[in-house]
Design an enzyme around this catalytic site. Structure first.
Site, short mmCIF file in Angstrom:
data_model
loop_
_atom_site.label_atom_id
_atom_site.label_comp_id
_atom_site.label_asym_id
_atom_site.label_seq_id
_atom_site.Cartn_x
_atom_site.Cartn_y
_atom_site.Cartn_z
N ASN A 95 -1.67 6.88 17.74
CA ASN A 95 -2.06 5.63 18.37
C ASN A 95 -1.33 5.40 19.69
O ASN A 95 -1.89 4.84 20.64
CB ASN A 95 -1.80 4.45 17.43
CG ASN A 95 -2.81 4.38 16.29
OD1 ASN A 95 -3.90 4.91 16.39
ND2 ASN A 95 -2.43 3.71 15.22
N PRO A 130 -7.21 -4.06 15.96
CA PRO A 130 -7.88 -3.52 17.15
C PRO A 130 -8.78 -2.33 16.84
O PRO A 130 -9.63 -1.96 17.67
CB PRO A 130 -6.72 -3.11 18.06
CG PRO A 130 -5.60 -2.82 17.11
CD PRO A 130 -5.75 -3.83 16.01
N GLY A 152 -1.00 -0.71 12.48
CA GLY A 152 -0.33 -0.47 11.21
C GLY A 152 -0.42 1.02 10.91
O GLY A 152 -1.12 1.77 11.60
N TYR A 154 2.85 -11.75 3.55
CA TYR A 154 2.54 -10.34 3.32
C TYR A 154 3.33 -9.83 2.11
O TYR A 154 4.56 -9.79 2.13
CB TYR A 154 2.86 -9.48 4.54
CG TYR A 154 2.07 -9.81 5.79
CD1 TYR A 154 0.92 -10.62 5.75
CD2 TYR A 154 2.46 -9.31 7.03
CE1 TYR A 154 0.21 -10.91 6.89
CE2 TYR A 154 1.75 -9.60 8.18
CZ TYR A 154 0.63 -10.40 8.12
OH TYR A 154 -0.08 -10.69 9.26
N GLN A 199 -2.64 -15.03 18.11
CA GLN A 199 -2.84 -13.76 17.41
C GLN A 199 -4.20 -13.76 16.70
O GLN A 199 -4.31 -14.18 15.55
CB GLN A 199 -1.71 -13.50 16.40
CG GLN A 199 -1.80 -12.11 15.80
CD GLN A 199 -0.63 -11.77 14.91
OE1 GLN A 199 -0.82 -11.34 13.76
NE2 GLN A 199 0.58 -11.92 15.41
N LYS A 207 -13.19 7.70 11.09
CA LYS A 207 -13.10 8.44 9.83
C LYS A 207 -14.20 8.08 8.83
O LYS A 207 -14.42 8.80 7.86
CB LYS A 207 -11.73 8.23 9.20
CG LYS A 207 -11.43 6.80 8.77
CD LYS A 207 -9.98 6.69 8.28
CE LYS A 207 -9.59 5.24 8.02
NZ LYS A 207 -8.15 5.12 7.68
N GLN A 262 0.81 -1.22 0.00
CA GLN A 262 0.00 0.00 0.00
C GLN A 262 0.84 1.27 0.00
O GLN A 262 0.42 2.29 -0.53
CB GLN A 262 -0.93 0.00 1.22
CG GLN A 262 -2.04 1.03 1.16
CD GLN A 262 -2.98 0.93 2.36
OE1 GLN A 262 -2.60 0.54 3.45
NE2 GLN A 262 -4.22 1.28 2.14
N THR A 282 0.21 4.11 7.52
CA THR A 282 0.71 4.55 6.22
C THR A 282 1.44 5.88 6.35
O THR A 282 2.11 6.31 5.43
CB THR A 282 -0.45 4.70 5.21
OG1 THR A 282 -1.42 5.62 5.75
CG2 THR A 282 -1.11 3.36 4.95
#
Length: 331
Positions: free
Chosen positions: A293, A206, A283, A54, A176, A215, A27, A285
């Site tokens: 966070n 989460p 995660g 990934y 996980q 958002k 991404q 970007t």
């Protein structure tokens, strides 16, 4: 940053783990990925989670380059094995062959001689559990991994693996699963079994794929650049893009404001209230997302606030333990 033990093991990890499932090698461009890793390190995050699948190995490679030069003993690297990494029938699953080859490939891509945690990315219905656990034991005894864990296994599967890990004298320390204030399927069975066995949860999504960031607004389309608007990854959040869900998420805003928290920070703090959660994976970007966070770390929600969040989201939250990922064929 604050830190917790991973289950009842001696391994200490950061409460927030930086994960690169969708972002690295896919991404975002590599310079942005490296900037996010640096922001995580600057914020005190020491634990990084990835997987061989990934971006078909590219995510591990990017993470390896981003962490190059860091003091290796000061960070914890987690990766996983299971999903297809090639066209061959043995390029997938949890066979001894695939595990032993995959750990070497992961270490090469990550530019390290070991990972702290090696995880079975799903349950393999085609390989005897005894074979899988013996292969994991071999990986641990070779020094290529220090602990083992699983991802999206049921309570029954976790118990069976724990029995074998005890026989083999290796440390099975983690699970996980997906977990958030909207997705609570582990609470009924996986968490009680894990507490009994000394296994900690390292939870993914989460923020429910960004839905709990606030958002996404009811009656509006997914914002440009968001996961919901992405043609490839939008399917992971499409079930949440409903007005009844989004309206309730927006109502979290005033609850968070009373504590000086955004909706995302409130939602992360909610996850970290669960005593069986060792860490939550985030995660990013952009570096600013990491910085925001991290403000959820160390927040102790008053009991009445925790209850208010549960009451507000109860009509739309998923709690059925049967929703835990079922056994997957090696497709």
């Amino acid at each position: 940053m604050e830190f917790r033990h991973l289950g009842r093991s001696g391994l200490v990890i950061s409460e927030l783990v930086y994960g690169n499932w969708i972002t690295h090698g896919g991404q975002v461009e590599e310079d942005a990925a490296v900037a996010c890793v640096n922001a995580a390190l600057d914020a005190g995050i020491t634990t990084f989670d990835t997987a061989d699948v990934y971006a078909q190995g590219a995510a591990e490679e990017v993470l390896g380059r981003a962490l190059k030069g860091q003091r290796r003993d000061g960070i914890e690297i987690f990766t996983k094995v299971y999903w297809p990494m090639g066209p061959g029938k043995n390029d997938r699953g949890l066979s001894a062959k695939h595990i032993r080859e995959s750990i070497d490939n992961s270490l090469r891509r990550l530019q390290t001689d070991r990972v702290e945690l090696y995880q079975a990315h799903r349950w393999d219905v085609e390989t005897p559990l005894e074979e899988t656990m013996q292969a994991f034991a071999d990986v641990v005894r070779s020094g290529k991994a220090q602990y083992i864990g699983v991802s999206e296994w049921t309570a029954e599967q976790i118990r069976a693996a724990a029995d074998l890990a005890k026989e083999l004298k290796i440390q099975f320390v983690s699970s996980q699963p997906q977990y958030s204030a909207l997705w609570r399927v582990i609470e009924a069975e996986v968490v009680p079994a894990s507490e009994e066995l000394g296994i900690g949860q390292i939870v993914w999504s989460p923020l429910a794929g960004g839905i709990l960031s606030g958002k996404y607004k009811p009656g509006q389309g997914a914002p440009a650049g968001s996961r919901g608007a992405d043609p490839k990854f939008g399917r992971f959040v499409e079930n949440w893009l409903k007005d009844d869900v989004l309206e309730r998420v927006q109502q979290l805003g005033p609850i968070g404001e009373e504590l000086g928290l955004s909706i995302a920070q409130l939602s992360l703090a909610w996850v970290l209230q669960n005593s069986n959660v060792s860490a939550a994976i985030i995660g990013a970007t952009r570096p600013e997302q990491v910085e925001e966070n991290v403000k959820a770390v160390g927040v102790k929600l008053p009991a009445e606030v925790y209850a208010k969040v549960n009451e507000l989201l109860a009509p739309v939250a998923v709690t059925d333990p049967k929703e835990t990922t079922a056994p997957n064929p090696r497709a």
